[in-house]
Design a protein around this motif. Structure first.
Motif, PDB file in Angstrom:
ATOM      1  N   VAL A 138      10.191   0.305  -4.002  1.00 48.03           N
ATOM      2  CA  VAL A 138       9.786   0.361  -5.591  1.00 48.03           C
ATOM      3  C   VAL A 138       9.728  -0.956  -6.314  1.00 48.03           C
ATOM      4  N   ALA A 139      10.590  -1.455  -6.227  1.00 47.33           N
ATOM      5  CA  ALA A 139      10.455  -2.960  -6.873  1.00 47.33           C
ATOM      6  C   ALA A 139       9.572  -3.854  -6.192  1.00 47.33           C
ATOM      7  N   ALA A 140       9.259  -3.813  -4.921  1.00 51.00           N
ATOM      8  CA  ALA A 140       8.036  -4.598  -4.458  1.00 51.00           C
ATOM      9  C   ALA A 140       6.886  -3.929  -4.860  1.00 51.00           C
ATOM     10  N   ALA A 141       6.830  -2.593  -5.115  1.00 52.34           N
ATOM     11  CA  ALA A 141       5.276  -2.078  -5.633  1.00 52.34           C
ATOM     12  C   ALA A 141       5.171  -2.545  -7.170  1.00 52.34           C
ATOM     13  N   GLU A 142       6.285  -2.374  -7.824  1.00 50.16           N
ATOM     14  CA  GLU A 142       6.095  -2.703  -9.203  1.00 50.16           C
ATOM     15  C   GLU A 142       5.689  -4.220  -9.338  1.00 50.16           C
ATOM     16  N   GLU A 143       6.284  -5.142  -8.518  1.00 53.02           N
ATOM     17  CA  GLU A 143       5.916  -6.283  -8.692  1.00 53.02           C
ATOM     18  C   GLU A 143       4.580  -6.825  -8.469  1.00 53.02           C
ATOM     19  N   LYS A 144       3.908  -6.202  -7.422  1.00 57.71           N
ATOM     20  CA  LYS A 144       2.282  -6.207  -6.950  1.00 57.71           C
ATOM     21  C   LYS A 144       1.727  -5.448  -7.900  1.00 57.71           C
ATOM     22  N   GLY A 145       2.280  -4.827  -8.684  1.00 58.53           N
ATOM     23  CA  GLY A 145       1.211  -3.856  -9.739  1.00 58.53           C
ATOM     24  C   GLY A 145       0.566  -2.898  -8.749  1.00 58.53           C
ATOM     25  N   THR A 146       0.679  -2.396  -7.877  1.00 58.22           N
ATOM     26  CA  THR A 146      -0.018  -1.436  -7.179  1.00 58.22           C
ATOM     27  C   THR A 146       0.440   0.107  -7.651  1.00 58.22           C
ATOM     28  N   PRO A 147      -0.417   0.739  -8.227  1.00 60.11           N
ATOM     29  CA  PRO A 147      -0.263   2.262  -8.654  1.00 60.11           C
ATOM     30  C   PRO A 147       0.607   2.944  -7.530  1.00 60.11           C
ATOM     31  N   THR A 148       1.914   3.278  -8.004  1.00 60.94           N
ATOM     32  CA  THR A 148       2.930   3.790  -7.053  1.00 60.94           C
ATOM     33  C   THR A 148       3.331   5.049  -7.511  1.00 60.94           C
ATOM     34  N   HIS A 149       3.793   6.180  -6.876  1.00 55.92           N
ATOM     35  CA  HIS A 149       4.331   7.325  -7.226  1.00 55.92           C
ATOM     36  C   HIS A 149       5.376   7.389  -6.245  1.00 55.92           C
ATOM     37  N   VAL A 150       6.618   7.944  -6.658  1.00 55.62           N
ATOM     38  CA  VAL A 150       7.789   8.131  -6.011  1.00 55.62           C
ATOM     39  C   VAL A 150       8.058   9.450  -6.139  1.00 55.62           C
ATOM     40  N   GLY A 151       8.434  10.395  -4.928  1.00 51.80           N
ATOM     41  CA  GLY A 151       9.006  11.586  -4.841  1.00 51.80           C
ATOM     42  C   GLY A 151       8.814  12.325  -3.586  1.00 51.80           C
ATOM     43  N   GLY A 152       8.754  13.696  -3.655  1.00 46.87           N
ATOM     44  CA  GLY A 152       8.917  14.204  -2.413  1.00 46.87           C
ATOM     45  C   GLY A 152       7.528  14.376  -1.833  1.00 46.87           C
ATOM     46  N   ILE A 153       7.612  14.434  -0.544  1.00 48.73           N
ATOM     47  CA  ILE A 153       6.096  14.647   0.079  1.00 48.73           C
ATOM     48  C   ILE A 153       6.349  16.037   0.932  1.00 48.73           C
ATOM     49  N   TYR A 154       5.070  16.184   1.881  1.00 47.06           N
ATOM     50  CA  TYR A 154       5.305  17.578   2.749  1.00 47.06           C
ATOM     51  C   TYR A 154       4.861  16.883   4.254  1.00 47.06           C
ATOM     52  N   SER A 155       5.718  17.057   5.100  1.00 45.57           N
ATOM     53  CA  SER A 155       5.328  16.714   6.444  1.00 45.57           C
ATOM     54  C   SER A 155       4.938  17.811   7.185  1.00 45.57           C
ATOM     55  N   SER A 156       3.454  17.787   7.348  1.00 43.76           N
ATOM     56  CA  SER A 156       2.755  19.197   8.042  1.00 43.76           C
ATOM     57  C   SER A 156       2.653  18.893   9.543  1.00 43.76           C
ATOM     58  N   ASP A 157       2.855  19.972  10.243  1.00 42.30           N
ATOM     59  CA  ASP A 157       2.408  20.004  11.699  1.00 42.30           C
ATOM     60  C   ASP A 157       1.076  20.055  11.960  1.00 42.30           C
TER      61      ASP A 157
END
Ligand code: HPA
Length: 234
Positions: A138-157
């Motif tokens: 998260v710190a690296a993404a903020e420093e790079k300025g990349t639009p970033t979202h942090v949260g849950g994902i879904y791992s589908s089969d």
């Protein structure tokens, strides 16, 4: 050597980045690492070890889907001593406020099942990311300025989904994106005391139908590799 990895002991670094695609592993190693050596080619699954800012790093493909990733994650940890495993891959966005090219950092990975499902019997284990890697990413993404979202994902089969209602429930519950590997990576890492994280680039959008043109995927993929490398050595 392990059953599916032809490397010698010592040829794999403690930090391993895992794209699904073996050719992405090659591209990332050649683009971001120095003194690169190809350390696996068994079944066409490519792995490379080199250095980044003086730190040893391996970039090894996982293949698509949790059964494939599970084989490589188990062998990397148990047979080669990998300690930090970071998936770098693509995902489909599940929320309207997320755009293609954005990065999603996965705190948790909901799933219907994983290859580890049998161990837990009636329990529903909640696969979650390693906090220190997550914080570093998260710190690296903020420093790079990349639009970033942090949260849950879904791992589908499945990629070709015959149960759209499952995606609907994930969307309703605020899940950010869908991919096919992270839940098993988090579970295998937890079982063996390793650290794991998934950093994902949004390649397509389940709500708007938008998809990233193939020529643009490489640049977005590069941001994600740099975020993962910075997270590993934060
Ligand atoms: N579904 C599953 N896995 C994916 C997707 C998707 O839409 N996009 C990228 N990986």
């Amino acid at each position: 050597m392990s059953i599916h990895i032809g490397a010698e002991k010592g040829q794999i670094a403690e930090t391993v980045l895992m794209p699904g695609d073996p050719y992405r592993a090659k591209w990332a190693a050649e683009t971001f690492l120095k003194d690169v050596e190809c350390i696996n080619q068994v079944r066409g699954m490519l792995g490379f070890t080199g250095t980044w800012n003086g730190n040893r790093v391996t970039i090894h493909g996982s293949g698509m889907g949790m059964p494939s990733l599970s084989i490589y994650a188990n062998e990397l940890i148990r047979d080669f001593g990998a300690k930090n495993l970071i998936r770098i891959g693509s995902c489909g966005a599940m929320q309207e406020h997320i755009n293609v090219r954005d990065v999603i950092i996965a705190m948790t990975a909901s799933n219907l099942s994983t290859p580890s499902r049998g161990i837990f019997r009636e329990l529903n284990f909640a696969p979650c990311a390693d906090w220190s890697l997550l914080r570093g990413a998260v710190a690296a993404a903020e420093e790079k300025g990349t639009p970033t979202h942090v949260g849950g994902i879904y791992s589908s089969d499945v990629f070709y989904d015959e149960r759209p209602d499952l995606n609907e429930q994930m969307i309703r519950h605020g899940i950010l994106g869908v991919e096919m590997e992270a839940a098993e990576l988090y579970t295998v890492a937890a079982r063996h005391g390793a650290r794991a994280l998934a950093v994902l680039t949004v390649s397509d959008h389940l709500i708007t139908g938008e998809a990233l043109p193939s020529e643009e995927r490489e640049r977005s993929f590069g941001d994600m590799v740099e975020i993962a490398l910075n997270a590993a050595f934060a």
